[in-house]
Design a protein around this motif. Structure first.
Motif, short mmCIF file in Angstrom:
data_model
loop_
_atom_site.label_atom_id
_atom_site.label_comp_id
_atom_site.label_asym_id
_atom_site.label_seq_id
_atom_site.Cartn_x
_atom_site.Cartn_y
_atom_site.Cartn_z
N PHE A 113 -46.09 19.64 9.78
CA PHE A 113 -47.27 20.50 9.86
C PHE A 113 -47.56 21.13 8.50
CE2 PHE A 113 -48.96 24.82 10.48
CZ PHE A 113 -50.17 24.52 11.09
N TYR A 114 -46.51 21.66 7.84
CA TYR A 114 -46.70 22.25 6.51
C TYR A 114 -47.17 21.20 5.52
CZ TYR A 114 -44.15 26.21 8.50
OH TYR A 114 -43.75 27.25 9.28
N GLU A 115 -46.69 19.98 5.67
CA GLU A 115 -47.15 18.89 4.82
C GLU A 115 -48.63 18.60 5.08
OE1 GLU A 115 -46.39 14.13 3.97
OE2 GLU A 115 -45.17 15.15 5.47
N ALA A 116 -49.01 18.55 6.34
CA ALA A 116 -50.41 18.28 6.70
C ALA A 116 -51.34 19.36 6.18
CB ALA A 116 -50.54 18.15 8.21
N LYS A 117 -50.84 20.59 6.08
CA LYS A 117 -51.64 21.71 5.57
C LYS A 117 -51.66 21.74 4.04
CE LYS A 117 -52.99 23.57 9.38
NZ LYS A 117 -54.42 23.57 9.72
N GLY A 118 -50.94 20.79 3.40
CA GLY A 118 -50.94 20.71 1.95
C GLY A 118 -49.96 21.66 1.28
N LEU A 119 -49.05 22.26 2.06
CA LEU A 119 -48.08 23.19 1.50
C LEU A 119 -46.87 22.47 0.92
CD1 LEU A 119 -48.26 25.89 4.31
CD2 LEU A 119 -49.44 25.89 2.10
N LEU A 120 -46.59 21.29 1.41
CA LEU A 120 -45.49 20.46 0.92
C LEU A 120 -46.03 19.08 0.58
CD1 LEU A 120 -42.75 21.29 3.61
CD2 LEU A 120 -42.88 22.17 1.27
N LEU A 130 -42.43 37.26 7.04
CA LEU A 130 -42.99 38.55 6.64
C LEU A 130 -44.40 38.78 7.18
CD1 LEU A 130 -41.69 38.68 2.96
CD2 LEU A 130 -40.83 39.96 4.94
N GLY A 131 -44.92 37.78 7.89
CA GLY A 131 -46.21 37.94 8.55
C GLY A 131 -47.42 37.51 7.76
N PHE A 132 -47.21 36.79 6.67
CA PHE A 132 -48.34 36.30 5.89
C PHE A 132 -48.96 35.09 6.59
CE2 PHE A 132 -45.87 38.55 2.64
CZ PHE A 132 -46.86 39.35 2.10
N SER A 133 -50.26 34.95 6.43
CA SER A 133 -50.95 33.80 7.01
C SER A 133 -50.66 32.56 6.17
CB SER A 133 -52.46 34.05 7.03
OG SER A 133 -52.98 34.03 5.71
N LEU A 134 -50.90 31.39 6.76
CA LEU A 134 -50.72 30.15 6.00
C LEU A 134 -51.68 30.11 4.81
CD1 LEU A 134 -50.09 27.36 8.65
CD2 LEU A 134 -48.45 28.43 7.11
N ARG A 135 -52.83 30.72 4.97
CA ARG A 135 -53.81 30.78 3.88
C ARG A 135 -53.24 31.58 2.71
NH1 ARG A 135 -58.04 28.40 1.42
NH2 ARG A 135 -59.33 29.94 0.46
N ASP A 136 -52.64 32.75 3.02
CA ASP A 136 -52.03 33.57 1.98
C ASP A 136 -50.90 32.80 1.29
OD1 ASP A 136 -53.65 35.75 2.57
OD2 ASP A 136 -52.17 36.68 3.90
#
Length: 130
Positions: A30-37, A65-71
């Motif tokens: 999922f994190y890969e699909a969102k471009g984070l990895l 810590l409650g940050f959004s995926l956007r943050d």
């Protein structure tokens, strides 16, 4: 959470990272699909490097810590940028999160005080009825 045997490695399979951090392989995908990895591919196999592992640590910490995926994405996009730019963004996001949590804390304290007062009134009503 860091294990000595992972510190010396350069390559990681998705299952290794999932096990190390106690998350599912689906979460990593999922994190890969969102471009984070951005793991490398050898056929259908994902190969993660130390950089990916470090980014995953930051993603999981941010989520905790409650940050959004956007943050988190905004912060990671500056991963290779000017260090002061990244730190300034981090400070802004932390300040926003602190303000949000402090507001929630005040709301919770107000709610708790109201519930205690209701409980006190209810107890008093029971004493009168006895």
């Amino acid at each position: 959470m860091t294990r000595p045997e992972t510190d010396n490695r350069d390559l990681f399979a998705i299952a290794d990272l999932a096990k190390e951090f106690g998350i599912s392989t689906r979460a990593i995908r999922f994190y890969e699909a969102k471009g984070l990895l951005s793991p490398e591919r050898v056929g259908a196999t994902r190969i993660f490097r130390r950089r990916d592992r470090a980014r995953l640590i930051l993603i999981l910490r941010g989520k905790r810590l409650g940050f959004s995926l956007r943050d988190i994405s905004d912060y990671l996009s500056l991963y290779d940028a000017n260090r002061s730019e990244q730190v300034n963004l981090l400070i802004d996001k932390v300040d926003e999160r602190l303000a949000s949590l402090e507001g929630q804390l005040l709301d919770l304290q107000t709610t708790i005080a109201e519930l205690r007062e209701i409980r006190k009134l209810a107890d008093h009503g029971l004493e009168k009825a006895s």
